[in-house]
Write a protein that holds these residues in place. Structure first.
Motif, mmCIF file in Angstrom:
data_model
loop_
_atom_site.group_PDB
_atom_site.id
_atom_site.type_symbol
_atom_site.label_atom_id
_atom_site.label_comp_id
_atom_site.label_asym_id
_atom_site.label_seq_id
_atom_site.Cartn_x
_atom_site.Cartn_y
_atom_site.Cartn_z
ATOM 1 N N UNK A 1 1.136 12.076 -4.115
ATOM 2 C CA UNK A 1 2.537 11.664 -4.164
ATOM 3 C C UNK A 1 3.257 12.430 -5.263
ATOM 4 N N UNK A 2 4.513 12.700 -5.052
ATOM 5 C CA UNK A 2 5.316 13.280 -6.110
ATOM 6 C C UNK A 2 5.414 12.286 -7.253
ATOM 7 N N UNK A 3 5.588 12.755 -8.447
ATOM 8 C CA UNK A 3 5.603 11.870 -9.618
ATOM 9 C C UNK A 3 6.656 10.780 -9.494
ATOM 10 N N UNK A 4 7.844 11.117 -9.086
ATOM 11 C CA UNK A 4 8.913 10.133 -8.982
ATOM 12 C C UNK A 4 8.579 9.086 -7.927
ATOM 13 N N UNK A 5 8.145 9.544 -6.756
ATOM 14 C CA UNK A 5 7.833 8.602 -5.681
ATOM 15 C C UNK A 5 6.659 7.715 -6.041
ATOM 16 N N UNK A 6 5.632 8.268 -6.688
ATOM 17 C CA UNK A 6 4.482 7.456 -7.088
ATOM 18 C C UNK A 6 4.914 6.391 -8.087
ATOM 19 N N UNK A 7 5.733 6.773 -9.037
ATOM 20 C CA UNK A 7 6.222 5.823 -10.043
ATOM 21 C C UNK A 7 7.038 4.718 -9.389
ATOM 22 N N UNK A 8 7.908 5.078 -8.461
ATOM 23 C CA UNK A 8 8.741 4.072 -7.798
ATOM 24 C C UNK A 8 7.920 3.169 -6.881
ATOM 25 N N UNK A 9 6.936 3.718 -6.211
ATOM 26 C CA UNK A 9 6.058 2.886 -5.382
ATOM 27 C C UNK A 9 5.304 1.878 -6.247
ATOM 28 N N UNK B 1 5.703 -2.129 -5.954
ATOM 29 C CA UNK B 1 4.532 -2.959 -5.681
ATOM 30 C C UNK B 1 4.307 -3.976 -6.793
ATOM 31 N N UNK B 2 4.455 -3.550 -8.042
ATOM 32 C CA UNK B 2 4.283 -4.456 -9.176
ATOM 33 C C UNK B 2 5.337 -5.557 -9.170
ATOM 34 N N UNK B 3 6.562 -5.204 -8.857
ATOM 35 C CA UNK B 3 7.639 -6.202 -8.828
ATOM 36 C C UNK B 3 7.381 -7.246 -7.751
ATOM 37 N N UNK B 4 6.931 -6.825 -6.589
ATOM 38 C CA UNK B 4 6.634 -7.777 -5.517
ATOM 39 C C UNK B 4 5.454 -8.665 -5.909
ATOM 40 N N UNK B 5 4.435 -8.089 -6.531
ATOM 41 C CA UNK B 5 3.284 -8.878 -6.975
ATOM 42 C C UNK B 5 3.710 -9.929 -8.001
ATOM 43 N N UNK B 6 4.580 -9.534 -8.935
ATOM 44 C CA UNK B 6 5.085 -10.495 -9.938
ATOM 45 C C UNK B 6 5.910 -11.575 -9.263
ATOM 46 N N UNK B 7 6.770 -11.178 -8.319
ATOM 47 C CA UNK B 7 7.623 -12.142 -7.630
ATOM 48 C C UNK B 7 6.788 -13.119 -6.803
ATOM 49 N N UNK B 8 5.686 -12.640 -6.254
ATOM 50 C CA UNK B 8 4.823 -13.495 -5.441
ATOM 51 C C UNK B 8 3.876 -14.324 -6.295
ATOM 52 N N UNK B 9 3.896 -14.090 -7.609
ATOM 53 C CA UNK B 9 3.018 -14.839 -8.502
ATOM 54 C C UNK B 9 1.599 -14.307 -8.533
#
Length: 136
Positions: free
Chosen positions: A107-115, A119-127
């Motif tokens: 993955x490109x650096x920007x896309x990998x960072x955003x992915x 993913x982390x934000x969804x995991x936090x939101x889902x608890x």
């Protein structure tokens, strides 16, 4: 204006590359486009369509993208030399072909960072993970 491979770049070239991107990558891209232009028409049409798809959905940027495009040129040059039919190259599902092709490149650096951020934000939101301070 060009420098040898062992010579340091002039300050002008350093600033120019900051503003416009790597001159070496631009040279590689022009060489790739020249190779594609030499393909028979049906292969050229297919590779240009694949290139458009990769520009929108491809996993790489910068040097990673150029490695991918150069490999693409190699694949199509060899396929044209062997007279491999386009359908045999892509199979029945062109999307499956391109997704498998893209899986071979980082993955490109920007896309990998955003992915990862998404993913982390969804995991936090889902608890799934405890909330943490913002790291990026």
């Amino acid at each position: 204006m060009a420098t040898g491979s062992n010579e340091p770049k002039s300050r002008y070239l350093q600033y120019l590359e900051i503003a416009t991107g790597s001159l070496e990558e631009k040279k590689r891209y022009r060489q790739y486009k020249a190779r594609i232009k030499q393909l028979p028409e049906n292969y050229r049409i297919a590779v240009e369509a694949l290139e458009r798809y990769l520009m929108h959905f491809g996993p790489a940027d910068g040097a990673g993208a150029m490695a991918m495009y150069e490999d693409l040129a190699d694949l199509f040059e060899q396929s044209a030399a062997d007279a491999t039919p386009i359908r045999d190259l892509f199979g029945d599902d062109p999307i499956e072909f391109v997704e498998t092709f893209m899986a071979n490149y980082p993955l490109g650096q920007y896309r990998a960072r955003e992915r990862n951020r998404f993913t982390s934000a969804i995991a936090r939101a889902a608890g799934d993970t405890p909330p943490q301070g913002r790291t990026e």
